[in-house]
Every structure is written in structure tokens, then in C-alpha cells.
Design a protein around this motif. Structure first.
Motif, PDB file in Angstrom:
ATOM      1  N   ASP A   1       0.836  -1.196   0.000  1.00 12.41           N
ATOM      2  CA  ASP A   1       0.000   0.000   0.000  1.00 12.41           C
ATOM      3  C   ASP A   1       0.877   1.254   0.000  1.00 12.41           C
ATOM      4  OD1 ASP A   1      -2.954   0.727   0.422  1.00 12.41           O
ATOM      5  OD2 ASP A   1      -1.846   2.062   1.751  1.00 12.41           O
TER       6      ASP A   1
ATOM      7  N   GLU B   1       0.101 -11.913   2.564  1.00 12.89           N
ATOM      8  CA  GLU B   1      -0.124 -11.728   1.138  1.00 12.89           C
ATOM      9  C   GLU B   1       0.120 -10.292   0.717  1.00 12.89           C
ATOM     10  OE1 GLU B   1      -4.027 -13.193   0.805  1.00 12.89           O
ATOM     11  OE2 GLU B   1      -3.383 -15.291   0.801  1.00 12.89           O
ATOM     12  N   PHE B   2       0.419  -9.456   1.678  1.00 14.79           N
ATOM     13  CA  PHE B   2       0.715  -8.059   1.377  1.00 14.79           C
ATOM     14  C   PHE B   2       1.590  -7.533   2.508  1.00 14.79           C
ATOM     15  CE2 PHE B   2      -3.380  -8.751   3.268  1.00 14.79           C
ATOM     16  CZ  PHE B   2      -3.276  -8.040   4.452  1.00 14.79           C
ATOM     17  N   VAL B   3       2.135  -6.361   2.292  1.00  7.72           N
ATOM     18  CA  VAL B   3       3.076  -5.817   3.273  1.00  7.72           C
ATOM     19  C   VAL B   3       2.304  -4.948   4.251  1.00  7.72           C
ATOM     20  CG1 VAL B   3       5.212  -4.560   3.565  1.00  7.72           C
ATOM     21  CG2 VAL B   3       4.788  -5.787   1.456  1.00  7.72           C
ATOM     22  N   ILE B   4       2.562  -5.126   5.540  1.00  6.02           N
ATOM     23  CA  ILE B   4       1.934  -4.261   6.542  1.00  6.02           C
ATOM     24  C   ILE B   4       3.039  -3.484   7.267  1.00  6.02           C
ATOM     25  CG2 ILE B   4      -0.090  -5.731   6.841  1.00  6.02           C
ATOM     26  CD1 ILE B   4       1.195  -6.808   9.387  1.00  6.02           C
ATOM     27  N   PRO B   5       2.679  -2.417   7.945  1.00  4.23           N
ATOM     28  CA  PRO B   5       3.710  -1.599   8.590  1.00  4.23           C
ATOM     29  C   PRO B   5       4.586  -2.386   9.554  1.00  4.23           C
ATOM     30  CG  PRO B   5       1.622  -0.450   8.594  1.00  4.23           C
ATOM     31  CD  PRO B   5       1.350  -1.806   8.053  1.00  4.23           C
ATOM     32  N   ASP B   6       4.034  -3.438  10.151  1.00  4.24           N
ATOM     33  CA  ASP B   6       4.855  -4.222  11.076  1.00  4.24           C
ATOM     34  C   ASP B   6       6.070  -4.808  10.383  1.00  4.24           C
ATOM     35  OD1 ASP B   6       3.402  -4.418  13.730  1.00  4.24           O
ATOM     36  OD2 ASP B   6       1.803  -4.844  12.309  1.00  4.24           O
TER      37      ASP B   6
ATOM     38  N   LYS C   1       8.591  -2.055  10.131  1.00  4.43           N
ATOM     39  CA  LYS C   1       9.135  -1.706  11.436  1.00  4.43           C
ATOM     40  C   LYS C   1      10.037  -2.820  11.961  1.00  4.43           C
ATOM     41  CE  LYS C   1       7.519   0.765  15.478  1.00  4.43           C
ATOM     42  NZ  LYS C   1       6.376   1.265  16.205  1.00  4.43           N
TER      43      LYS C   1
ATOM     44  N   THR D   1       2.320   0.095  15.589  1.00  2.83           N
ATOM     45  CA  THR D   1       1.662  -0.526  14.438  1.00  2.83           C
ATOM     46  C   THR D   1       0.546  -1.427  14.955  1.00  2.83           C
ATOM     47  OG1 THR D   1       3.265  -2.274  14.529  1.00  2.83           O
ATOM     48  CG2 THR D   1       3.753  -0.477  13.047  1.00  2.83           C
ATOM     49  N   GLU D   2      -0.239  -1.961  14.018  1.00  2.00           N
ATOM     50  CA  GLU D   2      -1.344  -2.826  14.434  1.00  2.00           C
ATOM     51  C   GLU D   2      -0.818  -4.025  15.213  1.00  2.00           C
ATOM     52  OE1 GLU D   2      -1.026  -1.724  11.342  1.00  2.00           O
ATOM     53  OE2 GLU D   2      -2.909  -0.914  10.615  1.00  2.00           O
ATOM     54  N   GLY D   3       0.330  -4.538  14.763  1.00  2.00           N
ATOM     55  CA  GLY D   3       0.914  -5.696  15.436  1.00  2.00           C
ATOM     56  C   GLY D   3       1.271  -5.376  16.873  1.00  2.00           C
ATOM     57  N   GLN D   4       1.796  -4.191  17.091  1.00  2.00           N
ATOM     58  CA  GLN D   4       2.178  -3.825  18.459  1.00  2.00           C
ATOM     59  C   GLN D   4       0.946  -3.626  19.328  1.00  2.00           C
ATOM     60  OE1 GLN D   4       4.749  -0.719  17.040  1.00  2.00           O
ATOM     61  NE2 GLN D   4       6.490  -1.634  18.076  1.00  2.00           N
TER      62      GLN D   4
ATOM     63  N   GLN E   1      -6.480  -5.034   8.319  1.00  2.24           N
ATOM     64  CA  GLN E   1      -5.232  -5.015   7.553  1.00  2.24           C
ATOM     65  C   GLN E   1      -5.462  -5.512   6.132  1.00  2.24           C
ATOM     66  OE1 GLN E   1      -2.568  -7.275  10.017  1.00  2.24           O
ATOM     67  NE2 GLN E   1      -1.546  -5.421  10.758  1.00  2.24           N
TER      68      GLN E   1
ATOM     69  N   ALA F   1      -7.088  -2.584   4.457  1.00  2.07           N
ATOM     70  CA  ALA F   1      -6.328  -1.343   4.322  1.00  2.07           C
ATOM     71  C   ALA F   1      -5.079  -1.533   3.478  1.00  2.07           C
ATOM     72  CB  ALA F   1      -5.948  -0.828   5.703  1.00  2.07           C
ATOM     73  N   TYR F   2      -4.344  -2.635   3.707  1.00  2.91           N
ATOM     74  CA  TYR F   2      -3.064  -2.804   3.023  1.00  2.91           C
ATOM     75  C   TYR F   2      -3.140  -3.817   1.902  1.00  2.91           C
ATOM     76  CZ  TYR F   2      -1.763  -0.476   7.289  1.00  2.91           C
ATOM     77  OH  TYR F   2      -1.695   0.403   8.308  1.00  2.91           O
ATOM     78  N   GLY F   3      -4.063  -4.783   2.053  1.00  5.47           N
ATOM     79  CA  GLY F   3      -4.172  -5.786   1.010  1.00  5.47           C
ATOM     80  C   GLY F   3      -5.268  -5.481   0.017  1.00  5.47           C
ATOM     81  N   HIS F   4      -6.073  -4.460   0.306  1.00  2.00           N
ATOM     82  CA  HIS F   4      -7.178  -4.056  -0.556  1.00  2.00           C
ATOM     83  C   HIS F   4      -8.096  -5.240  -0.850  1.00  2.00           C
ATOM     84  CE1 HIS F   4      -5.052  -0.294  -1.051  1.00  2.00           C
ATOM     85  NE2 HIS F   4      -3.970  -0.990  -1.338  1.00  2.00           N
ATOM     86  N   GLN F   5      -8.359  -6.036   0.169  1.00  2.00           N
ATOM     87  CA  GLN F   5      -9.258  -7.178   0.007  1.00  2.00           C
ATOM     88  C   GLN F   5     -10.512  -6.900   0.815  1.00  2.00           C
ATOM     89  OE1 GLN F   5      -6.821 -10.259   1.580  1.00  2.00           O
ATOM     90  NE2 GLN F   5      -5.485 -10.358  -0.218  1.00  2.00           N
TER      91      GLN F   5
END
Lengths: 354, 533
Positions: free
Chosen positions: A260, A306-311, A314, B474-477, B502, B505-509
Motif C-alpha cells: 500500500d 499476502e501483502f506488506v503491513i507496517p509491522d 518496522k 503498528t497494528e501488530g504492536q 489489515q 487497508a493494506y491488502g485491498h481485500q
């Protein structure tokens, strides 16, 4: 001075071919469903990780980072006190990876031509023949790289960045994939030459190996003392899981992972933040942003996403940035480490959300 | 004390110069001064040390406290040495107990901390003054130079400390390292016992320092005192006259003799020699009054009146007693503004009646002023009371934290971030029923619906669970922090929601349609019911 490539694939256990085709399929069948390809790539990456964790115990984050660099197509600088298994890790990786593996032990009298190769006069043919150095390999272990003077270290620069070596005026490409794993020792300052910034910048990740946890050390000691080869750590039983083209396929799949705009922006913001951060005298260059994005993609693949996330970004930011920035003298005097300052930075730069 | 025998040049000096003179004086008699001081003080110090072996600090304090007593000895020596021969050591030591007696208690108690101790000591010891006389004398002497005297004392104490510390350092520097190491080990091992001797040794350094410094100090104070008296009493002028007399005494006698001879040999006619014949004048002078007047003859004190049964003294006292009693005198305390009697007398004498009304006017004005002052006083008190009341009211909350009986704690208002990760997470931006709002939004804009749910979750985490979420998390944290709360239902729901968020937002699924139900139900189960119960 240098090991010659060992034919790893020939010694591979036939039983492993059940796993191997997965990766081979992923690379050889581009027409098949990308999602399926991705799934296979993920399986392969996780199998390699699992295999490496069997050989190198207690260093799971370092293993992940090395694999990140492998998938991201970057080079790794491993730093750690002696005896933590830096070389073992690289040997294990070479074992799991069926490509060529070479090792150069850097010494103060090592010359650039010992690394890159040189022309030799052949008496029979009365011609100069090029003799390629150990650099022409897939996986290069540059052991104790800071023991060689700067001119020898510089011999690696072209190969690391351009993936080619100029010998006798001819640019010779190094085999693909090409990955340099350099190790260095942080505590021995006597007789070492610190790596110049230009060289450091070409390493995608700088990893710090730390002492393993208590129970993991216990497990490791138990395993090693059972082995017949006394204190030599054994990497023989590892399976060869992938070939050079598998690695290239993994790299390609990782590069195709969707990312994204916000995440991309986050990576660039992180790199840019180091340039204006008050505790840092020298910030990271654009190579850092590129490495962050590549690292993020590789980690996403390793994670099975399947996609890149901010984690993902980081997670590899510390390893990407720590050797590209220089601490300001005040903080240096105060005894702050680069990692501490970078952690503060990561705690301050807002993560992306939509 | 004979000024002519003074061993120093007596002239008015700058006070600092006088201090310098004191130092020179002490230097001249250094041997006597220091020996006598050492003979007096060191035994006392030794005695104190033995008596107070377990309390080294008390010993040195007591030794220090007794300093004014020892100071009399150097002054004794100096005063004798200045105007005549210096006493021998034995004489000085013999004379010391006598000098010690007067006003010792005062010196050691309320005058102990006087900064002008050295300056005042000669007044009480050499002039022998006490009480009011002494106070007046000191006030007169102390009109000037007092600043220098105080400076001297404070600098003296500083010097003492410097020398003392210096001696200790010297001692420390001379200890061999082995011994010192040994000591530090021993001091580490046995914490309290066996170290008194070291402290007494450092105390002894103080006694040694005093041997050097204290005679100088006394001498400086004495020189300042002499200087002040020289200025006040004009000693230098007196000395000049004396020298003049000495120089001229021979010639003056000769001159006197010559003059008397000259006058005796020249006869002259004197008017008084002529006898006046009173009869020649038409109006003779009246006879001179009798030397014994009537008053003198019949004064109340004459013997004739005192020998009677009711003598004049008795009657005088009787009359005085009668006059002092009520019909004649009614003492009554009256306060108010009045002109002083002297002034009024003078005024009345000068201007007579015209000033009377002026005086009365002034008095009336003054009395009005007095009334006004009491009015103002009342006003001021009112103002102060009002100010206190206002301050109390203004800061009632602050005071309340101390004296409030209301034990209920005020609601902690955490400064929750209104915006997190670029999302509005404050409570105002969220609808009351999040799940229903999300359900309503879902068909048209699933993204907004998921965003709303995620925002609401973050808001709940921030407010209900007090999670310290930051912008950089981040969401993970966030999920890690939720996991640390150890609440499986919340963690499961958060993980599920984060995953879908996620993906979107990031995978557009786009999430599947049944996800909507799961998430909204999950939300209701976690938060709506929790809030209801």
C-alpha cells in the motif's frame, strides 16, 4: 584463504525432493495462479527457516533477518562476539541452499585480486587467462571482514552493488543470486580496519548476534556434546531445500507482493526521519528507504502474508538503519547506543493508518 | 601606660594598616606568644581529649568554645610588651589566671559569638570596664572600623579551616600507600571502633593551627583597638606636644627667667596704686552687699533649723507627700496628639495669643488624623480579610485536596489522544451504538464500517483498558499489548478485527459478508453487554 564452492546439490538427500519441487514449481510455472505460487514460496521460505533453526539454535531473529536479506536480494553484515555461531549460520544457509558457496577469510595481507581474481599467463597457450576469484559465487562468506585493509574491502563494492566484477577491463557478471554475508567482531579493535561508510551502506542489514536464552543454550549444549565432532557444529544433516533459481523466484514473488502507498510512505518517512533526528549526526540515505521496502516485502513473505503491513517495515527497520546512521557526539559521550536512539525514533514516527 | 614608651610609632592609621601592624607585633613577640599559647592550650586539649575520648567532635567543639579564655593571655603579653618590657614566660603564665577571672562567664556564653571579640577584649581586660560603661565604651570605639574587625574574625575562621584542612591533607599525603590501604580495609571491616585516635589526631591539628594563628588574631584586634584610641584621644598630638615640651623645656626655663628679670627691673606706675578718695565724688558708690545674704543665713540646711524638733527636712518631705497626693495631682493616662511643652512654651512666649488658635488647629487636625488612621486600619483589616476569603474561594479545589472530607477521588482525566494513526479515536467522533452504526454502513461502505469498528476498538483500549497506545504503534504492536492484558475474548476479537482491517487497508481485500455479523456480534458481546452489566 578461500573455500571453493562445494557441490551442495549433489549431496542432497533424495528424500528431500518431495519438498524441493514446490519451490521449483513456484519458479518454473509462472503461468500458474500467482496466489498458489505465493503459497508455495511461503512454504519454501518457512521450510528453510525451520531447517536453519535446527542448525543454529537460539538465534531465531537473526535467522529471520538473514532470510529477509536473502529474499530481499541484499547483503548482510553480521556482528557479534566470538562463538555465537555467525559462521555456522552462514554455513548452514549454504547447506540449505543448493547454489555455490565460497568463503574468504579476511586477513590483513589479503589483496583485492585475491578476492576478485586476476589474469594468469598460460605458458602453453601463450595467453593471459583470467582466473576468477572466490567472488564468483552465489553465497559469499566474508569472514572477519574488518581485518582486511580498506583497499581489499573495496574490492567487494562493485560486486555488491553492480553485481559485476571488472577484471582486466572486462565487466564480468557474478552469478545470480549473489549474496555477501560478512561477519565482524565488535570487541576486537586491535588490528582491525573499520568498514568505510560507502561499504556499510551497501549492506542491506546489519545484524547483531546476541547470547542465546538460557533454555536454548541448554538445548544447544546438549545437542553439540552428543555429536561426535567435539566442538565443531555439525551442519551435515541439513537438507538442501532450494536451488539458485528458487531463490530468484522467491525474490521475484516477494517483489510482487502488493504494498500500500501508506506503507511505502511509512518506510520513506522512517528513513527520512533519521536525517533530521536530533540524536543522529548522519542520517540514512535513499538506499535505506529501498532496503526498508525490500526488507518489508521479504518479511511479509516470510510471515506468510499476502501483502506488506507496517509491522514488516518496522520489524526490519533497526537492522536496516543501524549501520547507516552515525550517533551525534553528545549522545555518544553519554553512552547511548545507536540502537537505543533508533528505538526512540521508531517510537516517535507515526505508523500509517487509513 | 605611658605613651612615650610605646614600642610602635603611634599615629592614626588606616584600619587595614592597623591589622598589618598587629601582624608585625605578633611577629616580633612570636616566640613568647606561641610558647605561652602552646603551654596553656595543649594541656587543656589533652585533658579534653582524655575526658571525651569517645566523643572526638565534642572535644574539639569544647576546645574551640574555650578560645576566648586563652585569648586573654596573648593580650596580656602584648599590652605589657607594647608599653614597656615584654614579660617573661613565667610572669605571663602567672598573670594569666588573674586576667582570666573577670567576666569569664560572659565571654564564654553570650559574647562567644561576637564577631568583634578581639576588638572588645582590650576594653574589658585592659580598661576593666563592665556593664553599662563597657557597652558605652564599645559603642564609642565601635563607631568606626567595626567592619574591619568583623572581617578579621571571619577571615580568621576561614584561615583556621584552611590551615586545618591543609594539615590534614599533608598528614594524609605522608601516609604510605600500604598503610592507607590497610586502613581503608580496616575501616571497611570494623565500622565504628578503633578510629577515635584518628579523629583526635585531626583535632590536634586544630590545636596546632591555633598556636600559630590565634596570637596573630588577638594582636590584630589589639592593634585595631589601639588605632581607634589613637584617633579618638589624639595620642599622636599628645605625643607631639610631649616631644615639643622635651625639646623646649630647657630653653623655656631660661626664657622665663629672662623675661621675669626684665619685668622686675623696669618699674612702672600702676593706676591701682593710687588711692581713690571717695569723698571727691558727688555720688559715691553704694556700699557693697554683705557677703552673707539673708538666704544664706536662714537656709533650710543651716544648722540652726536642723536642730529644731520639727526640722525643715521633715517638713519638706511632708509637704512633698501632700503635694503628690490626689487633691493636687491626679495622674491619668491620656493619649492623643499634643505639642511638646517646650515648644508650646516657646510659641506662647513668642507669639502670645495668636499662636493659641493655631496650636489648637494643629491639635484638632492631628486628632482627626488619629481618627482617620483608625478608620484606615479597619479598612485595611477588612481588605485583608476579603483577600483571604477570595484566595480561599479561588483555590478552593487546591485546598480541598488537603482538607476535603470528600474521600471520593476526582475522576482521573487521562489525556487520551484524540487522534491516533490518523484516525479520529475520541469518543465524540464515534456513534453511541458502534455495532449498529457499522451494520448500517456495511452495505454501502464496508471500508468505513471496518474503520469505524477499528477506531471504536482503539478508543475502548485507550479509555477502558488504559492501554498506553502511541502514534508509532503498528497494528501488530497494538495486538501485542492486547495480548499482554491476558483477556482471551478481547484478544481474539482484536486479532480478528485487526486481520480484516489489515486485509482491507493494506491488502485491498474486501471482507466477506459474514464477517460483518461476526465482528458486530463480537463487538456487542464484548462491549455493549459489558457496559450494560
Amino acid at each position: 584463504m578461500s573455500d571453493h564452492p562445494t557441490p551442495q546439490s549433489s549431496s542432497a538427500d533424495p528424500a528431500l525432493h518431495a519438498v524441493e519441487p514446490k519451490g521449483s514449481d513456484a519458479s518454473s510455472a509462472p503461468a500458474s495462479n500467482p496466489a498458489q505460487q505465493r503459497q508455495r514460496a511461503i512454504h519454501l521460505a518457512q521450510a528453510v527457516r525451520h531447517e536453519l533453526q535446527k542448525a543454529v539454535i537460539g538465534q531465531n531473529t537473526v535467522i529471520d533477518d538473514v532470510l529477509t536479506a536473502l529474499i530481499g536480494g541484499g547483503h548482510v553484515l553480521l556482528e557479534g562476539v566470538p562463538g555465537l555461531g555467525k559462521t555456522l549460520l552462514v554455513r548452514a544457509l549454504a547447506r540449505c541452499f543448493g547454489g555455490e558457496f565460497a568463503r574468504i577469510q579476511f586477513t590483513p595481507d589479503l589483496m583485492p585480486s585475491d578476492v576478485t581474481g586476476h589474469a594468469v599467463y598460460d605458458m602453453q597457450s601463450e595467453q593471459f587467462k583470467l582466473r576468477k576469484g572466490p567472488l564468483f559465487t552465489n553465497l559469499l562468506l566474508a569472514d572477519e571482514i574488518n581485518r582486511a585493509p580498506a583497499k581489499t574491502q573495496a574490492a567487494l563494492l562493485e560486486a555488491m552493488q553492480e553485481r559485476q566484477v571488472t577484471l582486466e577491463g572486462r565487466a564480468l557478471p557474478v552469478p545470480q543470486p549473489f549474496m555477501v554475508l560478512a561477519t565482524q567482531n565488535p570487541i576486537e579493535q586491535e588490528g582491525t580496519y573499520p568498514l568505510p561508510e560507502a561499504e556499510l551502506d551497501r549492506f542491506m542489514l546489519k545484524l547483531r548476534m546476541d547470547y542465546p536464552q538460557a533454555e536454548q543454550e541448554l538445548e544447544m549444549v546438549r545437542q553439540v556434546t552428543r555429536s561426535t565432532r567435539s566442538d565443531m557444529l555439525d551442519v551435515q544433516p541439513l537438507r538442501t531445500l532450494m536451488q539458485a533459481k528458487d531463490v530468484q523466484a522467491l525474490q521475484r514473488i516477494a517483489n510482487e507482493l502488493p504494498m500500500d502507498e501508506q506503507v511505502l510512505d511509512y518506510a520513506v518517512r522512517l528513513a527520512r526521519a533519521t536525517r533530521t533526528w536530533p540524536g543522529l549526526a548522519l542520517g540514512a540515505g535513499p538506499r535505506a528507504s529501498i532496503a526498508l521496502v525490500r526488507g518489508g516485502r521479504a518479511r511479509a513473505l516470510l510471515r506468510g502474508g499476502e501483502f506488506v503491513i507496517p509491522d514488516d517495515i518496522k520489524g526490519c527497520a533497526l537492522a536496516v538503519l543501524r549501520h547507516r546512521v552515525r550517533l551525534s557526539p553528545e549522545l555518544d559521550i553519554e553512552g547511548m547506543s545507536v540502537d537505543q536512539v533508533l528505538k526512540q525514533l521508531l517510537d516517535q514516527v507515526p505508523a500509517p493508518r487509513q | 601606660m605611658r605613651l612615650t614608651e610605646a614600642r610602635v610609632a603611634i599615629r592614626p592609621r588606616n584600619p587595614w594598616e592597623a591589622v598589618d601592624l598587629g601582624v608585625l607585633l605578633a611577629r616580633q613577640h612570636r616566640r613568647l606568644l606561641m610558647t605561652s599559647w602552646a603551654i596553656v592550650t595543649l594541656p587543656i586539649f589533652a585533658l579534653l581529649t582524655v575526658l571525651l575520648w569517645d566523643y572526638p567532635s565534642a572535644a574539639v567543639l569544647l576546645f574551640w568554645w574555650l578560645k576566648p579564655a586563652y585569648e586573654r593571655l596573648p593580650l596580656l603579653i602584648l599590652s605589657q610588651a607594647l608599653f614597656g618590657a615584654a614579660p617573661s614566660l613565667k610572669e605571663a603564665l602567672k598573670a594569666w589566671p588573674r586576667a582570666l577571672k573577670p567576666q569569664l562567664l560572659a565571654s564564654l556564653t553570650w559574647r562567644r559569638f561576637s564577631l568583634s571579640r578581639s576588638f572588645n577584649l582590650p576594653v574589658q581586660q585592659l580598661e576593666g570596664l563592665d556593664g553599662l560603661l563597657r557597652a558605652q565604651r564599645i559603642a564609642l570605639l565601635g563607631q568606626r572600623n567595626l567592619r574591619v574587625v568583623r572581617c578579621l574574625t571571619s577571615m580568621g575562621s576561614t584561615l583556621e579551616m584552611c590551615f586545618w584542612i591543609g594539615l590534614m591533607l599533608l598528614f594524609y599525603a605522608l601516609i604510605p600507600q600500604q598503610v592507607e590501604l590497610d586502613w581503608s580495609w580496616r575501616s571497611l571491616l570494623e565500622i565504628e571502633s578503633g578510629w577515635n585516635w584518628l579523629e583526635h589526631l585531626t583535632n590536634a591539628f586544630y590545636a596546632l593551627v591555633l598556636i600559630v594563628w590565634e596570637p596573630i588574631y588577638v594582636s590584630c584586634g589589639f592593634a585595631l583597638y589601639l588605632n581607634r584610641r589613637t584617633t579618638l584621644e589624639g595620642w599622636d598630638i599628645e605625643l607631639a606636644f610631649r616631644r615639643l615640651r622635651q625639646r623646649l623645656v630647657g630653653s623655656a626655663y631660661a626664657l622665663l627667667l629672662g623675661v621675669s628679670l626684665v619685668f622686675s627691673f623696669s618699674p612702672s606706675t600702676a593706676m591701682a596704686d593710687d588711692t581713690v578718695d571717695e569723698s571727691n565724688y558727688s555720688c559715691p558708690l553704694p556700699p557693697l552687699d554683705l557677703p552673707q545674704t539673708e538666704e544664706q543665713l536662714a537656709a533650710p540646711g543651716t544648722a540652726r533649723l536642723l536642730s529644731q524638733p520639727l526640722n525643715s527636712e521633715a517638713s519638706q518631705s511632708a509637704i512633698k507627700a501632700v503635694l503628690d497626693s490626689p487633691p493636687f495631682k491626679n495622674p491619668k493616662a491620656v493619649s492623643g496628639w499634643r505639642l511638646s511643652d517646650q515648644k508650646r512654651d516657646a510659641k506662647t512666649a513668642k507669639n502670645g495669643d495668636t499662636s493659641q488658635w493655631l496650636t489648637r488647629l494643629v491639635l484638632i487636625l492631628l486628632n482627626i488624623g488619629k481618627t482617620l488612621s483608625s478608620v484606615f486600619e479597619a479598612l485595611l483589616w477588612t481588605a485583608i480579610a476579603l483577600a483571604v476569603a477570595w484566595v480561599t474561594w479561588r483555590y478552593r479545589g487546591w485546598f480541598g485536596t488537603f482538607v476535603s472530607r470528600d474521600t471520593r477521588k476526582p475522576q482521573v482525566r487521562r489525556d487520551a489522544p484524540r487522534q491516533l494513526f490518523g484516525l479520529q479515536v475520541d469518543i465524540e467522533s464515534l456513534p453511541d451504538d458502534v455495532a449498529s452504526a457499522a451494520e448500517k454502513l456495511w452495505p454501502e461502505a464496508p471500508r468505513e464500517a471496518l474503520s469505524l469498528l477499528y477506531r471504536a476498538l482503539l478508543n475502548r483500549l485507550l479509555t477502558d483498558y488504559q492501554l498506553p497506545l502511541k502514534n508509532a504503534d503498528t497494528e501488530g504492536q497494538v495486538l501485542e499489548r492486547v495480548a499482554a492484558l491476558n483477556q482471551p475474548p478481547l484478544h481474539d476479537f482484536s486479532r480478528e478485527l485487526t486481520r480484516h482491517w489489515q486485509n482491507l487497508a493494506y491488502g485491498h481485500q474486501l471482507p466477506a459478508s459474514e464477517v460483518q455479523n461476526d465482528l458486530c456480534e463480537g463487538w456487542r458481546r464484548l462491549f455493549t453487554r459489558g457496559a450494560a452489566t
